[in-house]
Design a protein around this motif. Sequence first.
Motif, PDB file in Angstrom:
ATOM      1  N   CYS A  17       0.837  -1.200   0.000  1.00 52.44           N
ATOM      2  CA  CYS A  17       0.000   0.000   0.000  1.00 52.44           C
ATOM      3  C   CYS A  17       0.869   1.246   0.000  1.00 52.44           C
ATOM      4  O   CYS A  17       0.576   2.223  -0.660  1.00 52.44           O
ATOM      5  CB  CYS A  17      -0.928   0.016   1.217  1.00 52.44           C
ATOM      6  SG  CYS A  17      -2.241  -1.198   1.111  1.00 52.44           S
ATOM      7  N   MET A  18       1.970   1.204   0.756  1.00 53.92           N
ATOM      8  CA  MET A  18       2.868   2.348   0.831  1.00 53.92           C
ATOM      9  C   MET A  18       3.495   2.632  -0.539  1.00 53.92           C
ATOM     10  O   MET A  18       3.598   3.771  -0.957  1.00 53.92           O
ATOM     11  CB  MET A  18       3.934   2.109   1.885  1.00 53.92           C
ATOM     12  CG  MET A  18       4.739   3.335   2.238  1.00 53.92           C
ATOM     13  SD  MET A  18       5.878   2.984   3.581  1.00 53.92           S
ATOM     14  CE  MET A  18       5.020   3.766   4.917  1.00 53.92           C
ATOM     15  N   ASP A  19       3.908   1.551  -1.240  1.00 52.79           N
ATOM     16  CA  ASP A  19       4.475   1.720  -2.574  1.00 52.79           C
ATOM     17  C   ASP A  19       3.450   2.331  -3.522  1.00 52.79           C
ATOM     18  O   ASP A  19       3.755   3.214  -4.299  1.00 52.79           O
ATOM     19  CB  ASP A  19       4.949   0.388  -3.145  1.00 52.79           C
ATOM     20  CG  ASP A  19       6.113  -0.202  -2.375  1.00 52.79           C
ATOM     21  OD1 ASP A  19       6.840   0.573  -1.732  1.00 52.79           O
ATOM     22  OD2 ASP A  19       6.276  -1.433  -2.418  1.00 52.79           O
ATOM     23  N   THR A  20       2.212   1.839  -3.453  1.00 57.60           N
ATOM     24  CA  THR A  20       1.146   2.334  -4.310  1.00 57.60           C
ATOM     25  C   THR A  20       0.865   3.791  -4.006  1.00 57.60           C
ATOM     26  O   THR A  20       0.707   4.607  -4.905  1.00 57.60           O
ATOM     27  CB  THR A  20      -0.137   1.495  -4.118  1.00 57.60           C
ATOM     28  OG1 THR A  20       0.189   0.134  -4.326  1.00 57.60           O
ATOM     29  CG2 THR A  20      -1.214   1.907  -5.079  1.00 57.60           C
ATOM     30  N   HIS A  24       1.369   6.931  -6.447  1.00 60.58           N
ATOM     31  CA  HIS A  24       0.230   7.809  -6.733  1.00 60.58           C
ATOM     32  C   HIS A  24       0.591   9.274  -6.452  1.00 60.58           C
ATOM     33  O   HIS A  24       0.245  10.163  -7.222  1.00 60.58           O
ATOM     34  CB  HIS A  24      -0.982   7.375  -5.897  1.00 60.58           C
ATOM     35  CG  HIS A  24      -2.218   8.141  -6.198  1.00 60.58           C
ATOM     36  ND1 HIS A  24      -2.843   8.100  -7.429  1.00 60.58           N
ATOM     37  CD2 HIS A  24      -2.941   8.990  -5.432  1.00 60.58           C
ATOM     38  CE1 HIS A  24      -3.905   8.883  -7.403  1.00 60.58           C
ATOM     39  NE2 HIS A  24      -3.978   9.438  -6.202  1.00 60.58           N
ATOM     40  N   THR A  25       1.294   9.509  -5.358  1.00 59.03           N
ATOM     41  CA  THR A  25       1.719  10.873  -5.018  1.00 59.03           C
ATOM     42  C   THR A  25       2.675  11.417  -6.074  1.00 59.03           C
ATOM     43  O   THR A  25       2.521  12.555  -6.535  1.00 59.03           O
ATOM     44  CB  THR A  25       2.382  10.899  -3.624  1.00 59.03           C
ATOM     45  OG1 THR A  25       1.445  10.414  -2.664  1.00 59.03           O
ATOM     46  CG2 THR A  25       2.824  12.305  -3.250  1.00 59.03           C
ATOM     47  N   ALA A  86       6.656  15.413  -3.828  1.00 65.75           N
ATOM     48  CA  ALA A  86       6.423  14.274  -4.719  1.00 65.75           C
ATOM     49  C   ALA A  86       6.862  12.963  -4.067  1.00 65.75           C
ATOM     50  O   ALA A  86       6.327  11.899  -4.390  1.00 65.75           O
ATOM     51  CB  ALA A  86       7.155  14.481  -6.042  1.00 65.75           C
ATOM     52  N   ARG A  87       7.811  13.045  -3.144  1.00 63.09           N
ATOM     53  CA  ARG A  87       8.234  11.850  -2.400  1.00 63.09           C
ATOM     54  C   ARG A  87       7.318  11.578  -1.211  1.00 63.09           C
ATOM     55  O   ARG A  87       7.521  10.627  -0.469  1.00 63.09           O
ATOM     56  CB  ARG A  87       9.682  12.006  -1.930  1.00 63.09           C
ATOM     57  CG  ARG A  87      10.704  11.888  -3.043  1.00 63.09           C
ATOM     58  CD  ARG A  87      12.128  11.819  -2.515  1.00 63.09           C
ATOM     59  NE  ARG A  87      12.498  12.941  -1.669  1.00 63.09           N
ATOM     60  CZ  ARG A  87      13.034  14.081  -2.109  1.00 63.09           C
ATOM     61  NH1 ARG A  87      13.271  14.242  -3.394  1.00 63.09           N
ATOM     62  NH2 ARG A  87      13.333  15.046  -1.263  1.00 63.09           N
ATOM     63  N   GLY A  88       6.325  12.450  -1.009  1.00 63.64           N
ATOM     64  CA  GLY A  88       5.354  12.227   0.055  1.00 63.64           C
ATOM     65  C   GLY A  88       5.583  13.014   1.326  1.00 63.64           C
ATOM     66  O   GLY A  88       4.877  12.808   2.311  1.00 63.64           O
TER      67      GLY A  88
END
Length: 151
Positions: A17-20, A24-25, A86-88
């Motif tokens: 989920c974190m990768d997704t 997405h971000t 962009a990296r969250g």
Amino acid sequence: MDQLTAAGTGRAPTMTCMDTSAAHTRQALRPVKRLVASYLALSAATLVAVVLLRHHPAVVDDAVWVRTVIVVASALLTYRFAAGAARGSIGAYRRLRIVTAVMTVAIVVIVVLPGVFPVWLRVEQSVCGLLLLAVVVALNGRAIRSLFQPA
């Protein structure tokens, strides 16, 4: 070992989920990064023009020097914040929202003040302002804002 297998299990790796979420971000902020990169490129090109025209005081005066150096510095920071967002990074996202809003307002003031800067610089700043306005609108839109809502 085949690069497509996950840790020798024979299965293809799956995204967490974190990768997704990170993907997405990055995808959602790609247009923002492009706009900020355009702002940085235009600002840097303007500084190069100022250096080349430095012996023409009617075109480049002290105010132009100061303004263009400040804009390039802020554009570099803005790009750094966009990359972090962009990296969250929530902090980078917040800083990006603040800096782009403040710079957009500063550019509007510079463009509308008569006689402070030469017309060519006011035109260039207008383009920068439009780029940053697009960033401000995107960052404050529901789609991107929702990516940085606290869980």
